[in-house]
Design a protein around this motif. Structure first.
Motif, PDB file in Angstrom:
ATOM      1  N   ALA A 148      -6.600  -0.411  -4.398  1.00 49.69           N
ATOM      2  CA  ALA A 148      -6.057   0.220  -5.470  1.00 49.69           C
ATOM      3  C   ALA A 148      -6.180   1.803  -5.145  1.00 49.69           C
ATOM      4  CB  ALA A 148      -6.947  -0.001  -6.576  1.00 49.69           C
ATOM      5  N   ALA A 149      -7.360   2.127  -4.394  1.00 51.77           N
ATOM      6  CA  ALA A 149      -7.411   3.275  -3.961  1.00 51.77           C
ATOM      7  C   ALA A 149      -6.434   3.974  -3.011  1.00 51.77           C
ATOM      8  CB  ALA A 149      -8.781   3.800  -3.294  1.00 51.77           C
ATOM      9  N   LEU A 150      -5.735   3.189  -2.338  1.00 55.26           N
ATOM     10  CA  LEU A 150      -4.589   3.558  -1.446  1.00 55.26           C
ATOM     11  C   LEU A 150      -3.462   3.666  -2.316  1.00 55.26           C
ATOM     12  CD1 LEU A 150      -5.255   1.352   1.861  1.00 55.26           C
ATOM     13  CD2 LEU A 150      -5.458   3.886   1.481  1.00 55.26           C
ATOM     14  N   ALA A 151      -3.279   2.693  -3.310  1.00 54.73           N
ATOM     15  CA  ALA A 151      -1.968   2.603  -4.224  1.00 54.73           C
ATOM     16  C   ALA A 151      -1.642   3.788  -5.052  1.00 54.73           C
ATOM     17  CB  ALA A 151      -2.018   1.289  -5.044  1.00 54.73           C
ATOM     18  N   ARG A 152      -2.954   4.536  -5.197  1.00 49.39           N
ATOM     19  CA  ARG A 152      -2.649   5.722  -6.259  1.00 49.39           C
ATOM     20  C   ARG A 152      -1.857   6.536  -5.518  1.00 49.39           C
ATOM     21  NH1 ARG A 152      -8.813   7.756  -6.618  1.00 49.39           N
ATOM     22  NH2 ARG A 152      -8.713   7.313  -4.723  1.00 49.39           N
ATOM     23  N   LEU A 153      -1.511   6.807  -4.171  1.00 47.75           N
ATOM     24  CA  LEU A 153      -0.485   7.397  -3.446  1.00 47.75           C
ATOM     25  C   LEU A 153       0.817   7.155  -3.906  1.00 47.75           C
ATOM     26  CD1 LEU A 153      -2.278   7.469   0.097  1.00 47.75           C
ATOM     27  CD2 LEU A 153      -2.409   9.431  -1.625  1.00 47.75           C
ATOM     28  N   GLY A 154       0.957   6.011  -4.309  1.00 45.10           N
ATOM     29  CA  GLY A 154       2.452   5.303  -4.435  1.00 45.10           C
ATOM     30  C   GLY A 154       2.309   5.294  -5.981  1.00 45.10           C
ATOM     31  N   ALA A 155       1.564   5.515  -6.752  1.00 45.66           N
ATOM     32  CA  ALA A 155       1.594   5.406  -8.298  1.00 45.66           C
ATOM     33  C   ALA A 155       2.962   5.740  -9.111  1.00 45.66           C
ATOM     34  CB  ALA A 155       0.518   6.069  -9.091  1.00 45.66           C
ATOM     35  N   PRO A 156       3.690   6.925  -8.749  1.00 47.70           N
ATOM     36  CA  PRO A 156       4.885   7.119  -9.390  1.00 47.70           C
ATOM     37  C   PRO A 156       6.066   6.144  -9.197  1.00 47.70           C
ATOM     38  CG  PRO A 156       4.073   9.022  -8.402  1.00 47.70           C
ATOM     39  CD  PRO A 156       3.225   8.005  -7.870  1.00 47.70           C
ATOM     40  N   VAL A 157       5.827   5.454  -8.014  1.00 41.89           N
ATOM     41  CA  VAL A 157       6.744   4.574  -7.824  1.00 41.89           C
ATOM     42  C   VAL A 157       6.396   3.148  -8.153  1.00 41.89           C
ATOM     43  CG1 VAL A 157       8.073   3.060  -5.737  1.00 41.89           C
ATOM     44  CG2 VAL A 157       7.456   5.493  -5.501  1.00 41.89           C
ATOM     45  N   LEU A 158       5.214   2.506  -8.010  1.00 41.33           N
ATOM     46  CA  LEU A 158       4.685   1.480  -8.514  1.00 41.33           C
ATOM     47  C   LEU A 158       4.839   1.297 -10.246  1.00 41.33           C
ATOM     48  CD1 LEU A 158       1.648   1.224  -6.444  1.00 41.33           C
ATOM     49  CD2 LEU A 158       3.442  -0.093  -6.151  1.00 41.33           C
ATOM     50  N   GLU A 159       4.650   2.321 -10.930  1.00 46.04           N
ATOM     51  CA  GLU A 159       4.749   2.232 -12.404  1.00 46.04           C
ATOM     52  C   GLU A 159       5.984   1.606 -13.143  1.00 46.04           C
ATOM     53  OE1 GLU A 159       3.952   5.700 -15.798  1.00 46.04           O
ATOM     54  OE2 GLU A 159       2.509   5.790 -13.823  1.00 46.04           O
ATOM     55  N   PRO A 160       7.117   2.275 -12.751  1.00 43.43           N
ATOM     56  CA  PRO A 160       8.368   1.694 -13.045  1.00 43.43           C
ATOM     57  C   PRO A 160       8.715   0.279 -12.649  1.00 43.43           C
ATOM     58  CG  PRO A 160       8.793   3.376 -11.495  1.00 43.43           C
ATOM     59  CD  PRO A 160       7.506   3.572 -11.708  1.00 43.43           C
ATOM     60  N   VAL A 161       8.366  -0.007 -11.207  1.00 46.00           N
ATOM     61  CA  VAL A 161       8.382  -1.561 -10.710  1.00 46.00           C
ATOM     62  C   VAL A 161       7.531  -2.484 -11.579  1.00 46.00           C
ATOM     63  CG1 VAL A 161       7.968  -2.871  -8.755  1.00 46.00           C
ATOM     64  CG2 VAL A 161       8.961  -0.621  -8.491  1.00 46.00           C
ATOM     65  N   TYR A 162       6.391  -1.945 -11.861  1.00 45.38           N
ATOM     66  CA  TYR A 162       5.628  -2.957 -12.762  1.00 45.38           C
ATOM     67  C   TYR A 162       5.948  -3.171 -13.951  1.00 45.38           C
ATOM     68  CZ  TYR A 162       1.292  -4.611 -15.174  1.00 45.38           C
ATOM     69  OH  TYR A 162       0.505  -5.445 -15.886  1.00 45.38           O
TER      70      TYR A 162
END
Length: 235
Positions: A115-129
Motif C-alpha cells: 500500500a505504501a508503494l501503491a501511493r505513487l500510482g494512486a491517480p492511476v489506481l483510483e479510476p481503475v478500481y
C-alpha cells in the motif's frame, strides 16, 4: 479503512433497537473531508474517537471494530481506559509490520508495504478500481477466489466496495499503511477492558492465529471462532 456502514447494517440492526450506535468516518476519508493534519497514525485516529465521544457527551462506550479498526480500538482502550467499557474485535488485528512475514510467513503482512508503494500510482489506481467495482459480476469473481464465503451478502459487498472507491486513494493508502503496518508490542498488555475477540477460520488477512494471539495478549478476553467465515465475517 475507507469503508462506510455497509458491512455493519445487518449486524447492528438488533443492537440499534436497544442501544445508541455512534460511528464516524476516518479522518480524510468518507464524508470527513480533507484532514487539517497530515497525521494518519493510530494515535491520531484514537484522538478522533475521543472527539466523537465528547461530541455526543458519552463518558463510556463499548467499542466495536473490524479489520484495521482494531488497531484504533486497541489504541483508544490502552490510552483512555476510562472511556472504554468493553471491546469487540472482529477479524481485527493490532498491526502487521513486515517482520510478521519473516517470523510467521503471513502473506498479509506484506500488504502495508504494498500500500505504501501503491501511493505513487494512486491517480492511476483510483479510476481503475472504480471501474472494477461498478461491474455486476465482481461479487461472483470474489467468491471464486475464496476471499468471501458463498453465503456473503452480495448487495452489502457491492456497497462496501463502492464506498471504498469514493475516497481519495492517496489518503486511503496512507491510512491503511500506517494503521495496518504499525504495531506496538506492549499495547495488548495495556488494555484492561473486557474483550470479545471474533475470528474467521478462513480469514487470510487477520488470520485465526493472529486473533488468538490478540486474545491471549489481553487480560480479559473471550475468543470465538466462526470456522467457515472469511475476513468479511459481518456480511
Amino acid at each position: 479503512v475507507g469503508a462506510d456502514l455497509s458491512l455493519w447494517y445487518r449486524a447492528l440492526t438488533d443492537v440499534a433497537r436497544s442501544s445508541p450506535v455512534v460511528t464516524w468516518d476516518h479522518r480524510g476519508l468518507g464524508e470527513s473531508g480533507a484532514p487539517a493534519s497530515s497525521r494518519m497514525d493510530p494515535e491520531a485516529h484514537a484522538d478522533d474517537a475521543l472527539a466523537v465521544l465528547d461530541h455526543f457527551e458519552l463518558d463510556q462506550a463499548v467499542v466495536v471494530a473490524w479489520s484495521n479498526g482494531g488497531r484504533i480500538a486497541l489504541e483508544l482502550a490502552a490510552s483512555s481506559p476510562h472511556r472504554v467499557a468493553g471491546l469487540v474485535l472482529v477479524c481485527a488485528g493490532y498491526g502487521q509490520p513486515l517482520e510478521r512475514f519473516a517470523r510467521n510467513l503471513e502473506p498479509s503482512a506484506l500488504l502495508p508495504a504494498v500500500a505504501a508503494l501503491a501511493r505513487l500510482g494512486a491517480p492511476v489506481l483510483e479510476p481503475v478500481y472504480r471501474a472494477a467495482v461498478a461491474r455486476p459480476e465482481l461479487a461472483g469473481v470474489l467468491r471464486q477466489t475464496g476471499l468471501i464465503a458463498p453465503t456473503a451478502d452480495s448487495d452489502a459487498l457491492a456497497a462496501l466496495l463502492r464506498s471504498i472507491g469514493t475516497n481519495d486513494f492517496r489518503r486511503l493508502l496512507t491510512a491503511y499503511a500506517q494503521l495496518a503496518g504499525r504495531a506496538e508490542d506492549g499495547i495488548l498488555a495495556r488494555v484492561t477492558a473486557p474483550a470479545l475477540v471474533v475470528a474467521g477460520g478462513r480469514d487470510r488477512i487477520a488470520t485465526p492465529a493472529m486473533m488468538q494471539e490478540v486474545a491471549d495478549g489481553l487480560s480479559d478476553a473471550r475468543f470465538e471462532l466462526y470456522a467457515e467465515a472469511t475476513h468479511l465475517l459481518p456480511i
